[in-house]
Write an enzyme that holds these catalytic residues in place. Structure first.
Site, mmCIF file in Angstrom:
data_model
loop_
_atom_site.group_PDB
_atom_site.id
_atom_site.type_symbol
_atom_site.label_atom_id
_atom_site.label_comp_id
_atom_site.label_asym_id
_atom_site.label_seq_id
_atom_site.Cartn_x
_atom_site.Cartn_y
_atom_site.Cartn_z
ATOM 1 N N TYR A 47 4.601 -18.643 -1.069
ATOM 2 C CA TYR A 47 3.710 -18.468 -2.228
ATOM 3 C C TYR A 47 2.283 -18.806 -1.848
ATOM 4 O O TYR A 47 2.048 -19.799 -1.169
ATOM 5 C CB TYR A 47 4.154 -19.366 -3.390
ATOM 6 C CG TYR A 47 4.588 -18.523 -4.569
ATOM 7 C CD1 TYR A 47 3.652 -17.772 -5.265
ATOM 8 C CD2 TYR A 47 5.922 -18.440 -4.941
ATOM 9 C CE1 TYR A 47 4.040 -16.959 -6.314
ATOM 10 C CE2 TYR A 47 6.318 -17.626 -5.995
ATOM 11 C CZ TYR A 47 5.369 -16.882 -6.672
ATOM 12 O OH TYR A 47 5.752 -16.072 -7.695
ATOM 13 N N GLU A 49 -0.766 -17.992 -4.197
ATOM 14 C CA GLU A 49 -1.720 -17.540 -5.227
ATOM 15 C C GLU A 49 -3.117 -18.021 -4.894
ATOM 16 O O GLU A 49 -3.314 -19.173 -4.510
ATOM 17 C CB GLU A 49 -1.290 -18.086 -6.595
ATOM 18 C CG GLU A 49 -0.147 -17.299 -7.195
ATOM 19 C CD GLU A 49 0.365 -17.916 -8.489
ATOM 20 O OE1 GLU A 49 0.260 -19.147 -8.643
ATOM 21 O OE2 GLU A 49 0.865 -17.166 -9.333
ATOM 22 N N ASP A 197 -10.581 7.041 -5.427
ATOM 23 C CA ASP A 197 -9.196 6.673 -5.124
ATOM 24 C C ASP A 197 -8.774 7.545 -3.940
ATOM 25 O O ASP A 197 -8.425 8.711 -4.105
ATOM 26 C CB ASP A 197 -8.323 6.937 -6.364
ATOM 27 C CG ASP A 197 -6.858 6.626 -6.119
ATOM 28 O OD1 ASP A 197 -6.472 6.427 -4.955
ATOM 29 O OD2 ASP A 197 -6.091 6.598 -7.110
ATOM 30 N N THR A 223 -3.955 3.416 -1.458
ATOM 31 C CA THR A 223 -2.647 2.909 -1.075
ATOM 32 C C THR A 223 -2.652 2.815 0.445
ATOM 33 O O THR A 223 -3.482 3.430 1.116
ATOM 34 C CB THR A 223 -1.518 3.864 -1.510
ATOM 35 O OG1 THR A 223 -1.814 5.174 -1.023
ATOM 36 C CG2 THR A 223 -1.382 3.911 -3.016
ATOM 37 N N LYS A 226 0.471 6.066 2.599
ATOM 38 C CA LYS A 226 0.500 7.529 2.674
ATOM 39 C C LYS A 226 -0.043 7.957 4.039
ATOM 40 O O LYS A 226 0.571 7.632 5.037
ATOM 41 C CB LYS A 226 -0.244 8.106 1.483
ATOM 42 C CG LYS A 226 0.442 7.685 0.158
ATOM 43 C CD LYS A 226 -0.217 8.175 -1.091
ATOM 44 C CE LYS A 226 0.522 7.634 -2.305
ATOM 45 N NZ LYS A 226 -0.173 7.956 -3.565
ATOM 46 N N ARG A 232 4.164 -0.026 1.940
ATOM 47 C CA ARG A 232 3.739 0.194 0.561
ATOM 48 C C ARG A 232 2.773 -0.924 0.200
ATOM 49 O O ARG A 232 3.020 -2.099 0.501
ATOM 50 C CB ARG A 232 4.934 0.163 -0.392
ATOM 51 C CG ARG A 232 6.088 1.038 0.022
ATOM 52 C CD ARG A 232 7.021 1.316 -1.130
ATOM 53 N NE ARG A 232 6.452 2.353 -1.948
ATOM 54 C CZ ARG A 232 6.454 3.644 -1.632
ATOM 55 N NH1 ARG A 232 7.016 4.069 -0.518
ATOM 56 N NH2 ARG A 232 5.898 4.535 -2.426
HETATM 57 C C1 LIG Z 1 -0.050 7.502 -4.806
HETATM 58 C C2 LIG Z 1 -1.261 7.362 -5.619
HETATM 59 C C3 LIG Z 1 -1.480 6.245 -6.419
HETATM 60 C C4 LIG Z 1 -0.435 5.239 -6.784
HETATM 61 O O1 LIG Z 1 0.239 4.609 -5.882
HETATM 62 P P1 LIG Z 1 1.549 3.763 -6.193
HETATM 63 O O2 LIG Z 1 1.538 2.896 -5.001
HETATM 64 O O3 LIG Z 1 2.665 4.739 -6.263
HETATM 65 O O4 LIG Z 1 1.341 3.020 -7.461
HETATM 66 C C5 LIG Z 1 -2.687 6.149 -7.080
HETATM 67 N N1 LIG Z 1 -3.617 7.098 -6.974
HETATM 68 C C6 LIG Z 1 -3.428 8.198 -6.234
HETATM 69 C C7 LIG Z 1 -4.510 9.224 -6.170
HETATM 70 C C8 LIG Z 1 -2.255 8.375 -5.538
HETATM 71 O O5 LIG Z 1 -2.070 9.487 -4.833
#
Ligand SMILES: *Cc1c(COP(=O)(O)O)cnc(C)c1O
Length: 406
Positions: A47, A49, A197, A223, A226, A232
């Site tokens: 932990y 925080e 994003d 994220t 990807k 993740r």
């Molecule tokens: C995949 C994605 C997210 C969200 O990701 P999670 O980890 O699944 O919550 C947010 N914004 C965009 C543009 C994405 O492609």
């Protein structure tokens, strides 16, 4: 304790499934053995925080080093000067990261503006089923009806009318480059923050085959799982003057203890992305997508916007009389994994839309190149034109066998 055979049989089952399928899901990838090792480590026991040197628990001297390492590597990867940029590596995933940014910068009940989900936007950009549209007011822009590309004049007009406090650029199913400078000008003219994003294309930015949003954004979220090929998780980059607000929104605003095993794995993935080989990986991801789009086009499939500038492409399968749901299912029976997806101005429902979304990050990690993209286009074409799943699957298995998951 006795081995949990029930659970570990499922692990084996999933390993076999991944090994034997051709993964064209644009948001997925395969992490390295080192990333997996970090994820499966004792850091999950801890932990912590708070933030480095400012924790609510003892015993965090090593965790502090891990979090600082991840931060340093994140800034280095995107060539950001620590005097001007801050990064938070604690968000559990992309959706919470986005909500954390809004809560840091936009008072509840004020307005955010993003691209509609059915046009390629994300749930967390203000879709009606998402908490983000309940806590904040939302204005949503669309892509152009003819070109299916962003139309900055229309976005400007909407921004002038709606006066959002924050404008979001960066999507889940938009194959083309985004003009971040235009978003910056639009946001400036209405006094809004620019949030990019880059979840989908972060790895392409790191590999310098997609424009960097950093010169034009106040905040960049991504994220890590990807195109960036990490565990993740997510990161929030923010201009230095917004750092404190962002950090407080993440913890204690939204989250409790950070997932330290995830943070270690992010650090490892960032190290991998800093290697010269990652630049060639990113180039191949993009080139493979361009070729896959071209080869499908040659076989008579309609590609939204005519092609791609990134790792992702959208195929309008309904133009050839196949529904999106049906296409996803037919392909899955042949061990080709994709997702059904709406196309802009789709007349079919999201549960059975007109399109499928394809992406090349995962197959490129397996080592596939241009030659294989032609094969893949053939396999997709055969499966969707009604050849028996069994005979297509035989060829899929032959192909993936030659390209083991690293
Ligand atoms: C995949 C994605 C997210 C969200 O990701 P999670 O980890 O699944 O919550 C947010 N914004 C965009 C543009 C994405 O492609």
């Amino acid at each position: 304790m006795k081995r949990d055979n029930v659970a570990f049989r499922l692990l084996q089952e999933e390993q076999t499934r991944q090994k034997n399928s051709l993964n064209l899901v644009a948001s997925e990838n395969y992490v390295s053995g080192q990333v997996l090792l970090a994820l499966g480590s004792v850091f999950t026991n801890k932990y912590s925080e708070g933030y480095p040197r400012n924790r609510y628990y003892g015993g965090n001297e090593v965790v502090d080093k891990v979090e600082n390492l991840a931060r340093e590597r994140a800034l280095k990867l995107f060539k950001l000067n620590p005097a001007h940029w801050h990064v938070n590596v604690q968000p559990y995933s992309g959706s919470p990261a986005n909500a954390e940014v809004y809560s840091a910068l936009v008072p509840l009940g004020e307005k955010i503006m993003g691209l509609e989900l059915t046009m390629g936007g994300h749930l967390s950009h203000g879709h009606k089923v998402s908490i983000t549209s309940k806590a904040w007011k939302v204005a949503q822009y669309a892509v152009d009806k003819k070109t299916h590309r962003l139309d900055y004049e229309t976005i400007l007009r909407l921004a002038r009318r709606e006066k959002p406090k924050l404008i979001i650029a960066g999507y889940t199913a938009y194959p083309r480059v985004i003009n971040f400078k235009k978003f910056n000008e639009i946001a400036q003219s209405v006094g809004a923050f620019v949030m990019v994003d880059m979840s989908h294309f972060a790895g392409l930015v790191a590999g310098r085959v997609y424009p960097s949003p950093f010169p034009y954004a106040d905040v960049v979220t991504t994220t890590t799982h990807k195109t960036l090929r990490g565990p993740r998780g997510a990161m929030i980059f923010a201009k230095k003057e917004l750092a404190r607000k962002i950090d407080r929104a993440v913890f204690p605003g939204f989250q409790g203890g950070p997932h330290n095993h995830q943070t270690l794995a992010i650090a490892v993935a960032l190290h991998e992305a800093l290697q010269p080989s990652f630049v060639s990986y990113a180039k191949r991801v993009k080139n493979n997508a361009v070729v896959l789009a071209l080869e499908l086009k040659k076989r008579g499939w309609e590609i939204i916007t005519g092609g791609t500038d990134s790792h992702v492409l959208l195929v309008n399968v309904s133009a050839n009389g196949v529904g999106g749901y049906q296409a996803e299912t037919m392909l899955e029976e042949a061990n080709i994994v994709v997702n059904k997806n709406t196309i802009p101005y789709d007349e079919r429902p999201p549960s059975d839309p007109s399109g499928i979304r394809l992406g090349t990050p995962a197959v490129t990690t397996r080592g596939m190149r241009v030659r294989e993209m032609k094969l893949i286009a053939d396999l997709i074409d055969r499966a969707l034109k009604g050849e028996s799943a069994k005979s297509v699957r035989r060829n899929v298995l032959e192909l993936v066998k030659k390209f083991p998951i690293p």
